[in-house]
Each structure stands twice: as C-alpha cells, then as structure tokens.
Design a protein around this motif. Structure first.
Motif, PDB file in Angstrom:
ATOM      1  N   HIS A 151      -9.641   7.327   5.759  1.00  0.00           N
ATOM      2  CA  HIS A 151      -8.192   7.212   5.562  1.00  0.00           C
ATOM      3  C   HIS A 151      -7.664   8.446   5.163  1.00  0.00           C
ATOM      4  N   ILE A 152      -8.174   9.582   5.347  1.00  0.00           N
ATOM      5  CA  ILE A 152      -7.604  10.868   4.807  1.00  0.00           C
ATOM      6  C   ILE A 152      -7.738  11.671   6.308  1.00  0.00           C
ATOM      7  N   VAL A 153      -6.460  11.807   6.854  1.00  0.00           N
ATOM      8  CA  VAL A 153      -6.458  12.462   8.317  1.00  0.00           C
ATOM      9  C   VAL A 153      -5.410  13.729   8.064  1.00  0.00           C
ATOM     10  N   GLU A 154      -5.532  14.355   8.981  1.00  0.00           N
ATOM     11  CA  GLU A 154      -4.678  15.722   9.278  1.00  0.00           C
ATOM     12  C   GLU A 154      -3.559  15.354  10.392  1.00  0.00           C
ATOM     13  N   LEU A 155      -2.390  15.350   9.972  1.00  0.00           N
ATOM     14  CA  LEU A 155      -1.158  14.914  11.242  1.00  0.00           C
ATOM     15  C   LEU A 155      -0.436  16.074  11.464  1.00  0.00           C
ATOM     16  N   GLN A 156      -0.131  16.314  12.936  1.00  0.00           N
ATOM     17  CA  GLN A 156       0.954  17.296  13.255  1.00  0.00           C
ATOM     18  C   GLN A 156       2.129  16.992  12.690  1.00  0.00           C
ATOM     19  N   THR A 157       2.494  17.616  11.770  1.00  0.00           N
ATOM     20  CA  THR A 157       4.057  17.403  11.403  1.00  0.00           C
ATOM     21  C   THR A 157       5.247  17.084  12.349  1.00  0.00           C
ATOM     22  N   ALA A 158       5.148  17.348  13.458  1.00  0.00           N
ATOM     23  CA  ALA A 158       6.123  17.207  14.630  1.00  0.00           C
ATOM     24  C   ALA A 158       6.058  15.792  14.906  1.00  0.00           C
ATOM     25  N   ASP A 159       4.792  15.178  14.878  1.00  0.00           N
ATOM     26  CA  ASP A 159       4.563  13.939  15.256  1.00  0.00           C
ATOM     27  C   ASP A 159       4.790  12.739  14.203  1.00  0.00           C
ATOM     28  N   ARG A 160       5.177  13.279  13.134  1.00  0.00           N
ATOM     29  CA  ARG A 160       5.134  12.433  11.942  1.00  0.00           C
ATOM     30  C   ARG A 160       5.945  10.857  12.202  1.00  0.00           C
ATOM     31  N   SER A 161       7.191  11.306  12.954  1.00  0.00           N
ATOM     32  CA  SER A 161       8.149  10.205  13.001  1.00  0.00           C
ATOM     33  C   SER A 161       7.729   9.177  13.707  1.00  0.00           C
ATOM     34  N   LYS A 162       7.033   9.654  15.122  1.00  0.00           N
ATOM     35  CA  LYS A 162       6.698   8.168  15.910  1.00  0.00           C
ATOM     36  C   LYS A 162       5.319   7.819  15.596  1.00  0.00           C
ATOM     37  N   PHE A 163       4.614   8.594  14.641  1.00  0.00           N
ATOM     38  CA  PHE A 163       3.274   8.313  13.977  1.00  0.00           C
ATOM     39  C   PHE A 163       3.691   7.106  13.113  1.00  0.00           C
ATOM     40  N   PHE A 164       4.563   7.182  12.376  1.00  0.00           N
ATOM     41  CA  PHE A 164       5.115   6.284  11.040  1.00  0.00           C
ATOM     42  C   PHE A 164       5.732   4.911  11.897  1.00  0.00           C
ATOM     43  N   GLY A 204       1.623  23.707  11.094  1.00  0.00           N
ATOM     44  CA  GLY A 204       2.550  22.551  11.023  1.00  0.00           C
ATOM     45  C   GLY A 204       1.675  21.265  11.071  1.00  0.00           C
ATOM     46  N   MET A 205       0.711  21.501   9.889  1.00  0.00           N
ATOM     47  CA  MET A 205      -0.110  20.115   9.806  1.00  0.00           C
ATOM     48  C   MET A 205       0.210  19.803   8.258  1.00  0.00           C
ATOM     49  N   THR A 206      -0.085  18.379   8.213  1.00  0.00           N
ATOM     50  CA  THR A 206       0.110  17.498   7.124  1.00  0.00           C
ATOM     51  C   THR A 206      -1.057  16.853   6.759  1.00  0.00           C
ATOM     52  N   LEU A 207      -1.766  16.735   5.667  1.00  0.00           N
ATOM     53  CA  LEU A 207      -2.688  15.955   5.188  1.00  0.00           C
ATOM     54  C   LEU A 207      -2.161  14.724   4.709  1.00  0.00           C
ATOM     55  N   ILE A 208      -2.694  13.738   5.210  1.00  0.00           N
ATOM     56  CA  ILE A 208      -2.108  12.523   4.740  1.00  0.00           C
ATOM     57  C   ILE A 208      -3.270  11.421   4.193  1.00  0.00           C
ATOM     58  N   CYS A 209      -2.939  10.460   3.225  1.00  0.00           N
ATOM     59  CA  CYS A 209      -3.901   9.828   2.716  1.00  0.00           C
ATOM     60  C   CYS A 209      -3.365   8.380   2.459  1.00  0.00           C
ATOM     61  N   PRO A 226       0.827  -1.254   0.044  1.00  0.00           N
ATOM     62  CA  PRO A 226       0.056   0.070   0.182  1.00  0.00           C
ATOM     63  C   PRO A 226       0.882   1.245  -0.013  1.00  0.00           C
ATOM     64  N   LEU A 227       0.316   2.292  -0.066  1.00  0.00           N
ATOM     65  CA  LEU A 227       0.927   3.743  -0.115  1.00  0.00           C
ATOM     66  C   LEU A 227       0.391   4.809   0.737  1.00  0.00           C
ATOM     67  N   ILE A 228       1.226   5.516   1.534  1.00  0.00           N
ATOM     68  CA  ILE A 228       0.553   6.639   1.879  1.00  0.00           C
ATOM     69  C   ILE A 228       1.522   8.035   1.237  1.00  0.00           C
ATOM     70  N   VAL A 229       0.572   9.033   0.966  1.00  0.00           N
ATOM     71  CA  VAL A 229       1.010  10.196   0.580  1.00  0.00           C
ATOM     72  C   VAL A 229       0.698  11.518   1.519  1.00  0.00           C
ATOM     73  N   GLY A 230       1.673  12.203   1.544  1.00  0.00           N
ATOM     74  CA  GLY A 230       1.415  13.464   2.617  1.00  0.00           C
ATOM     75  C   GLY A 230       1.749  14.595   1.864  1.00  0.00           C
ATOM     76  N   ALA A 231       0.884  15.748   2.105  1.00  0.00           N
ATOM     77  CA  ALA A 231       1.084  17.101   1.561  1.00  0.00           C
ATOM     78  C   ALA A 231       0.918  18.149   2.830  1.00  0.00           C
ATOM     79  N   PRO A 232       1.818  19.034   2.754  1.00  0.00           N
ATOM     80  CA  PRO A 232       1.766  20.068   3.869  1.00  0.00           C
ATOM     81  C   PRO A 232       0.358  21.030   3.532  1.00  0.00           C
ATOM     82  N   MET A 233      -0.533  21.214   4.739  1.00  0.00           N
ATOM     83  CA  MET A 233      -1.365  21.781   4.661  1.00  0.00           C
ATOM     84  C   MET A 233      -1.335  23.403   4.968  1.00  0.00           C
ATOM     85  N   ASP A 234      -0.614  23.498   6.171  1.00  0.00           N
ATOM     86  CA  ASP A 234      -0.625  24.676   6.762  1.00  0.00           C
ATOM     87  C   ASP A 234       0.723  24.693   7.434  1.00  0.00           C
TER      88      ASP A 234
END
Length: 564
Positions: free
Chosen positions: A543-556, A501-506, A489-497
């Motif tokens: 399956h589309i969520v907004e993620l705090q960019t600073a938390d990306r590492s631990k989230f993944f 510091g929010m990222t939209l991921i799908c 599967p694939l996860i793609v992310g794009a900066p929102m604001d």
C-alpha cells in the motif's frame, strides 16, 4: 503446505554447520528478529551474512551479490508475499526459509515443497486456497495426440471432439474459478504474528531464551501496533504469550531480589499511556504531539489549547510541572499522573481504552526505565534518519545497536530523532488543516505535501509517511462535521525526488474499519494497469508505492473509478 512445525529440528538444526544468508527488511520488527537470531547464531557458531533490504530491487541485488555458494537463505519480513523462486531465480538446491509477518503469503511459497519453508504458526495463515484449486497438472489438458486416424469411424471422431470440447470448457471454468479464488485471497493485505515473537519462541523451545531476548521480542510486537500494522485485538491476542514469559523470567523471591545486580534487566507488564515519548519529554509536549489527545482537544486551535490547559488544571497538575521534563516533575505528581488521567479523561471525551494500552516496560539501574513503545519509536527514527551523511546500512547498524541496552548514547540519539519526527508530523497535520489540503475525491480522501515544505525530508520515507497518514485521518475526522468522514480511507503523498519527478504515496483504510486489512495494494496495482501509470511497487508493504508525478492525475481518476 510447507509450514514448519518444529523450528528447532526443521530450521535451526538444518542450517547448523552451514553458512546462511539473512535478508532483513527495513522495519523494527525484522530488526528485533535479527537481534535474537544473532544471539542464537553466536551461541552455536553459525556462520551468517546479513544484508538489510529496503525493497524488492534491493532483495534481488543482495541475492545476486551474496548468494554464490549459499544453500540456505532466511528472509525476515520480506519475500513472503511474492513467488520468491520466480523473483530470485535461484539454483535448484537453494532453500528459502521465510519468516515474514506480511500477509497473505504467496501460494507458490506455501506449496513449494522443495525450495521454500515457512516459519509461522499454522493458525496464522488464514483462508489459504486448496492446492487443487490453484494448481493444475498440465498433462490433464493435453487433448492432442489421441486423434483418430482417417480409418477410424466417424462416431469415434465425434466422441473425441466432444471430449476435447468438454475438457476445454472444464479448463476454462477452472481458470475462472482460480482467478476468483486468488483475487479474494490477495485482495487485502494485513499482518500476522510478529517475526520477533516467532524467533523468540524458537529460542525458548531451545532453552536459550533470556530476559534481554524477551525484551527485544516485546519491542518487535509493540512496533507492529504503534505503526498500525495490526489492530488492538490482534495485539492483545499476541501479548498473552509474552506476558507469560515476562512472569516466568522476572519472578524472583525476596532473597533472590536482594542478591541480583542493580543493572540486571527487569521487564514488567503494565498499562501504559499512549502518549508519545512522555518519559523522555515534557508531559505537555507529549499531550500536544500524541494523536489521541491532540485530536480530542483539537490542539491546533486556540480553543483546543485552552481546553488542554483546563484538563491539566482539573487534574491538579500545574503548568509549571507539565512543561518541565517528565523525569524532573515532583515525584508525588509523577506517580499519580496515570491515575489522574484515568479519572478525568472520560469527562473530556477521551476513552480510557484509547489512552491506555497494556504494554511492557524495562528497568535496569536506578534511572533507566524504558517502555517498549519508546524503544520502537526510537529504533524506527534511526532507521529513517534524515542524516544525508549516513548510508542506509549505517542507519541499520545504528538501529541494531539501540537494541543493546548498554548503548545508552545511541538510544538517546534515537529518542531525539523520534521527537523531531513527531513534531514534523504534527506541524504537517496542522498545515493540512489550516490550508484545507485534505480533499474528498468521493470514495476516498487525499492530501499531498507541497514541494518546499520545511519538514519534507521526514516524509519521503515509508514508516514516517504512514504515521502522518494515520494522524491526518484522525485529525480530519475529529474536525469534520460529516458523518461520512470515519468511513473514508485516505491517501497521502510526499515528493521523493524532484529531479526525476517521483512521489511516495501511502493509502490507509478508514478509521471505522479496524480489522487491520488494507485494500490499497491491489487498488494501486489495478489503477496502474488500467492507465499505464508509471508506479514502482517496490516496498514489501504494497500500500506504499512510488508514483511518477506526471501520471498523478490519470492514476487518481482510475482509483476513483475503481473504488466507487
């Protein structure tokens, strides 16, 4: 289970004479369902208030601001997958009618006899748990108050203790079983029958269906397929019903055909090419910007472009003809393009099943010929317009206007925006490939758009981001030598604001799993719980969520552990 069987009696006649609040999701299928309903409401002078909602927070706010004095609320493609009474906290006399293609429908909605009614076909609700497996009468668990007085015999007290222990054990087993059943029921998200089709069927049973309403229902169903909400098998199952309506409403004898106005709408059912917007573009550009041809020819390489030129030459199509607008091509060539592609596609590794799709085309006037696919793309482009001067409500109204075929200017604007979206998607896919930004994390792939990318404004919106994710995965599989690639599967992310510091991921499933089911809604939720990562699961597509960019590492890290 409160699934309405007679839409006319149990829904339409119930709300007739009342004011109804209609909450509509930001997607094309919901928009089409709304357009059909508007016609019915206007026919019968039903009072209604329409509020478009982009997510759960919007829905809460819309109900608070518009719910005063309202007894009936209709939810189009929203609200079905959550306990709507718990979410909105309405008065006891408010009734919700849910027409939502998202699945699975929350069990509280299904079994709430008093306040929730589901507008869906019974066979469209799969594997719904039995009532007794998920709901339990709390009075059965009350093992207090029966304890003996001190004067009772010790034998009776022992029996009481044993009964209490047995009750607690049975309750624990029931709760464990309930948790397992609900997890299996909600593990995957998928889509059921198009909301537009559901509403059109109601119009048909009320003898108020027209060719224009049928055309709108065709667009709603097509939107589900081209935006990857349903797979081809589900789509083909659904088009059978619409095909029958097309035959019924467009069957005219020779005498009648000669008497009708040239501007009268005619809908036809035919095999159409899965080439993006080719009727309103050049054939060459469409081939370069459509996933099936771009990925097969690897159009982002010099060798791939030469291969495409060879394909066109082999079909006998001069580049000068392919590079001018499709409508301006030589008529003899234009009329035989489908046959040429069907003849030569297998030679170049393109399956006819992949490049042709049974679909619908509308004709009105001499020049106005529009496919349901193009209409759905244009409508989605207007919904997710990048024009900063327009509010979301204005974008919604523009998209609604597009569904009225008299608004040709709005349609043209939508088609132009759709081309811009497709170009941005292909450019971003090429960037991912050239910069090796598609990374394997073990159980899944991921790719993130870097801050400052030229077309980033397009991808901070869910529909366009999901299209980018699918195109990226297809391109990666086409370029990869790994046999494992189609299974990932694939996860793609794009900066929102960038300021907050929010990222939209799908997240999307592997290409090899074409069952229309997506596990990422549950996976994202669990990963956030395990790590306390700050996510906002506001979208109706979980399956589309907004993620705090600073938390990306631990989230993944948590996602990798979950999905291994």
């Amino acid at each position: 289970m409160v699934v309405i069987k007679d839409f006319r009696r149990d829904f339409y006649e119930t709300i007739h004479g009342q004011r109804i609040l209609v909450l509509v999701a930001f997607d094309v299928d919901a928009l089409c369902a709304l357009k059909i309903l508007q016609y019915l409401f206007q026919c019968d002078q039903v009072l209604y208030t329409i509020v478009p909602v982009a997510g759960r927070q919007d829905m809460d706010r819309a109900f608070i601001e518009n719910g005063e004095g309202i007894k009936y609320v209709l939810l189009l493609n929203c609200g079905g997958c959550m306990d709507i009474v718990e979410q909105l906290q309405p008065p006891d006399d408010v009734v919700f009618f849910i027409c939502d293609s998202h699945r699975p429908i929350d069990v509280h909605n299904i079994y709430n006899v008093k306040q929730v009614k589901i507008l869906a076909k019974s066979h469209d609700l799969q594997d719904v748990p039995e009532f007794d497996d998920v709901f339990r009468d709390e009075s059965d668990d009350d093992d207090s108050g029966n304890e003996s007085e001190g004067s009772e015999a010790s034998g009776k007290k022992r029996r009481f203790d044993e009964d209490a222990i047995e009750k607690r054990r049975a309750k624990r087993l029931w709760e464990e079983n309930r948790e397992k059943i609900l997890y299996e029921y909600t593990e995957f998200t998928y889509q059921g029958c198009s909301a537009a089709m559901t509403v059109f069927e109601m119009a048909w049973k009320m003898s108020k269906d027209t060719n224009d309403l049928l055309w709108i229902a065709c667009i709603g169903l097509t939107d589900q397929y081209i935006h990857y909400k349903i797979n081809r098998e589900k789509y083909v199952d659904c088009i059978g019903d619409l095909q029958n309506h097309v035959s019924r409403l467009n069957h005219r004898g020779a005498d009648e055909e000669s008497r009708i106005s040239v501007d009268c709408l005619k809908v036809s059912f035919e095999d159409d090419m899965l080439l993006n917007l080719y009727r309103h573009w050049t054939l060459y550009d469409s081939l370069c910007h459509s996933a099936v041809s771009a990925c097969q020819f690897k159009i982002w390489t010099m060798k791939g472009k030469k291969r495409l030129d060879e394909f066109l030459a082999d079909m006998g199509l001069p580049l000068s003809q392919c590079r001018q607008k499709y409508s301006a091509m030589d008529m003899s060539l234009r009329n035989s393009v489908k046959e040429m592609i069907e003849t030569k596609s297998e030679k170049y590794g393109i399956s006819t099943r992949d490049i042709f799709l049974p679909s619908f085309v509308a004709q009105y006037g001499f020049k106005n010929r529009l496919s349901a696919m193009d209409a759905a793309y244009a409508c989605a482009a207007l919904l997710e317009s990048v024009d900063k001067n327009k509010a979301d409500s204005d974008k919604y109204l523009n998209a609604l206007d597009l569904l009225s075929r008299s608004n040709r200017q709005v349609l043209q604007v939508g088609l132009d925006f759709a081309k811009m979206q497709v170009k941005a998607i292909v450019n971003q896919v090429q960037t991912f490939l050239d910069m090796n930004q598609i990374i394997s994390a073990g159980p899944f792939l991921y790719a993130f758009i870097t801050e400052g990318t030229a077309d980033i404004k397009f991808f901070s919106r869910p529909i366009c981001l999901q299209r980018l994710a699918k195109f990226t995965l297809q391109a990666h599989v086409a370029m990869s030598r790994s046999k494992k690639a189609p299974q990932l599967p694939l996860i793609v992310g794009a900066p929102m604001d960038s300021e907050i510091g929010m990222t939209l991921i799908c997240g999307i499933p592997p290409l090899a799993e074409d069952d229309g089911k997506n596990v990422y809604g549950k996976a994202f939720e669990q990963a956030a719980i395990n790590t306390n990562a700050r996510i906002l699961q506001d979208s109706f597509d979980t399956h589309i969520v907004e993620l705090q960019t600073a938390d990306r590492s631990k989230f993944f890290d948590a996602l990798i552990a979950l999905m291994q």
